[in-house]
Design a protein around this motif. Structure first.
Motif, PDB file in Angstrom:
ATOM      1  N   ALA A  75      32.635  48.125  34.127  1.00 57.30           N
ATOM      2  CA  ALA A  75      32.789  46.727  34.515  1.00 57.30           C
ATOM      3  C   ALA A  75      32.154  46.467  35.874  1.00 57.30           C
ATOM      4  O   ALA A  75      32.081  47.359  36.729  1.00 57.30           O
ATOM      5  CB  ALA A  75      34.268  46.349  34.551  1.00 57.30           C
ATOM      6  N   VAL A 127      34.853  41.664  36.059  1.00 58.12           N
ATOM      7  CA  VAL A 127      36.287  41.621  36.330  1.00 58.12           C
ATOM      8  C   VAL A 127      36.487  41.034  37.721  1.00 58.12           C
ATOM      9  O   VAL A 127      36.055  41.623  38.720  1.00 58.12           O
ATOM     10  CB  VAL A 127      36.914  43.029  36.237  1.00 58.12           C
ATOM     11  CG1 VAL A 127      38.384  42.989  36.652  1.00 58.12           C
ATOM     12  CG2 VAL A 127      36.774  43.556  34.812  1.00 58.12           C
ATOM     13  N   VAL A 157      33.050  44.768  39.054  1.00 60.08           N
ATOM     14  CA  VAL A 157      34.284  44.293  39.682  1.00 60.08           C
ATOM     15  C   VAL A 157      33.940  43.485  40.927  1.00 60.08           C
ATOM     16  O   VAL A 157      33.214  43.963  41.811  1.00 60.08           O
ATOM     17  CB  VAL A 157      35.222  45.462  40.037  1.00 60.08           C
ATOM     18  CG1 VAL A 157      36.440  44.952  40.805  1.00 60.08           C
ATOM     19  CG2 VAL A 157      35.654  46.184  38.766  1.00 60.08           C
ATOM     20  N   ASP A 173      38.860  40.428  40.440  1.00 63.23           N
ATOM     21  CA  ASP A 173      40.127  40.947  40.967  1.00 63.23           C
ATOM     22  C   ASP A 173      40.633  39.951  42.008  1.00 63.23           C
ATOM     23  O   ASP A 173      40.150  39.915  43.141  1.00 63.23           O
ATOM     24  CB  ASP A 173      39.855  42.328  41.586  1.00 63.23           C
ATOM     25  CG  ASP A 173      41.098  42.979  42.159  1.00 63.23           C
ATOM     26  OD1 ASP A 173      42.124  42.296  42.315  1.00 63.23           O
ATOM     27  OD2 ASP A 173      41.036  44.178  42.467  1.00 63.23           O
ATOM     28  N   LEU A 223      41.693  39.447  36.802  1.00 64.85           N
ATOM     29  CA  LEU A 223      42.648  40.536  36.972  1.00 64.85           C
ATOM     30  C   LEU A 223      43.554  40.191  38.141  1.00 64.85           C
ATOM     31  O   LEU A 223      43.075  39.908  39.245  1.00 64.85           O
ATOM     32  CB  LEU A 223      41.918  41.852  37.250  1.00 64.85           C
ATOM     33  CG  LEU A 223      42.797  43.069  37.602  1.00 64.85           C
ATOM     34  CD1 LEU A 223      43.698  43.448  36.436  1.00 64.85           C
ATOM     35  CD2 LEU A 223      41.919  44.253  38.018  1.00 64.85           C
TER      36      LEU A 223
END
Length: 319
Positions: free
Chosen positions: A26, A109, A28, A111, A6
């Protein structure tokens, strides 16, 4: 497990999307949080930063003075590269630890603000980019974060361009400024992404099955970029075992009508190597599938319901 990258330019709304995905289930892993962790007071990372930039980047209490450091590096490419050389390996190592600790059925995910700039996008099966116009991003940084406008513009200029991020994006989530009183479409877009793509993708990968294919358009202007993303991911997994990795077939020919399937051919030295590479392609979002008897090649296809990719791994005799 499915790993998803992401990213998005500063002020685009990436953190908003990350929070929404976390709320949907998710796992993260936030590179910004890790970047703070690895240069916290008393860490080897902070010591390395001070050695490079001097004690002026510390607060009186001995913590990293992030605004002071930011002013040093965002206007100076060499200084920024030096900082990245210290921080990025530490963040990558910590991120790998957290990913390894996630459940086997997780959608992880990652980030990462500089996913495109660091060339790491090809190491993930799917990349989601959050996008907003540059003027809106500057406004958000100034009005919402209290940043000086010149500093905000310098930070935008130090990052990848919109075109570079779009080229890396399997999913593009627009997040422009909306008129007052209008509902925000972004939460709905994130929920649809989670329901229709991320969860099925993860389930397909875990089960070792290619994604089902429904009706598809016959022409797609995104074939070239999608083909390059697939080629780069497969090449990264294959490494030196591949003699050549190329986007082939009708979607590689500009202007041709074709089924919406990205074909990638991998040339290797022998059939055993082809099989080993195919098994490793789960890291690129592909799963091995049976080849016809006597085919003399190994096949793999994408587990991603949003993008069909077929990969042929073909031994070539030595010259």
């Amino acid at each position: 497990m499915l790993r998803v990258g992401l990213t998005g330019g500063i002020g685009a709304g990436k953190s908003t999307v990350a929070r929404a995905l976390a709320g949907l289930g998710a796992v993260v892993v936030d590179a910004d949080v890790l970047a703070r962790e690895v240069v916290a007071r008393g860490t080897p990372g902070l010591a390395a930063v001070v050695e490079r930039f001097g004690p002026g980047v510390l607060t009186p209490a001995g913590d990293l003075d992030r605004p002071a450091l930011g002013r040093r590096v965002f206007a100076d490419p060499e200084a920024r590269a030096a900082l990245n050389a210290v921080v990025h390996p530490l963040v990558a190592a910590r991120r790998a630890e957290l990913v390894a600790a996630a459940p086997a059925d997780a959608v992880v995910v990652e980030d990462v603000p500089l996913l495109v700039e660091t060339g790491a996008a090809a190491g993930l099966p799917l990349v989601v980019v959050v996008e907003a116009p540059a003027a809106e991003r500057v406004r958000r940084l100034v009005e919402d974060r209290g940043m000086d406008e010149a500093d905000a513009r310098a930070r935008l200029a130090a990052q990848a361009t919109d075109a570079e991020r779009r080229a890396a994006a399997d999913v593009l989530l627009p997040n422009p400024r909306r008129p007052a009183g209008e509902p925000d479409p972004l939460p709905g877009l994130v929920e649809a992404l989670w329901r229709d793509r991320l969860l099925p993708f993860e389930a397909n990968l875990r089960a070792g099955r290619p994604a089902a294919r429904g009706p598809v358009p016959e022409r797609d202007p995104g074939w070239a970029a999608a083909g390059e993303r697939a080629r780069a991911r497969i090449a990264r997994v294959a490494g030196e075992r591949a003699l050549e990795v190329r986007h082939t077939g009708p979607t590689a020919a500009p202007g041709r009508r074709a089924p919406d399937v990205i074909d990638v051919e991998v040339l290797v030295g022998d059939l055993a190597t082809a099989g080993a590479v195919a098994d490793d392609l789960r890291a690129a979002g592909l799963v091995r599938r049976p080849a016809p008897p006597g085919a003399g090649e190994v096949l793999a296809s994408s587990a991603d319901p949003g993008r069909a990719v077929d990969c042929r791994l073909r031994p070539v005799p030595p010259r």
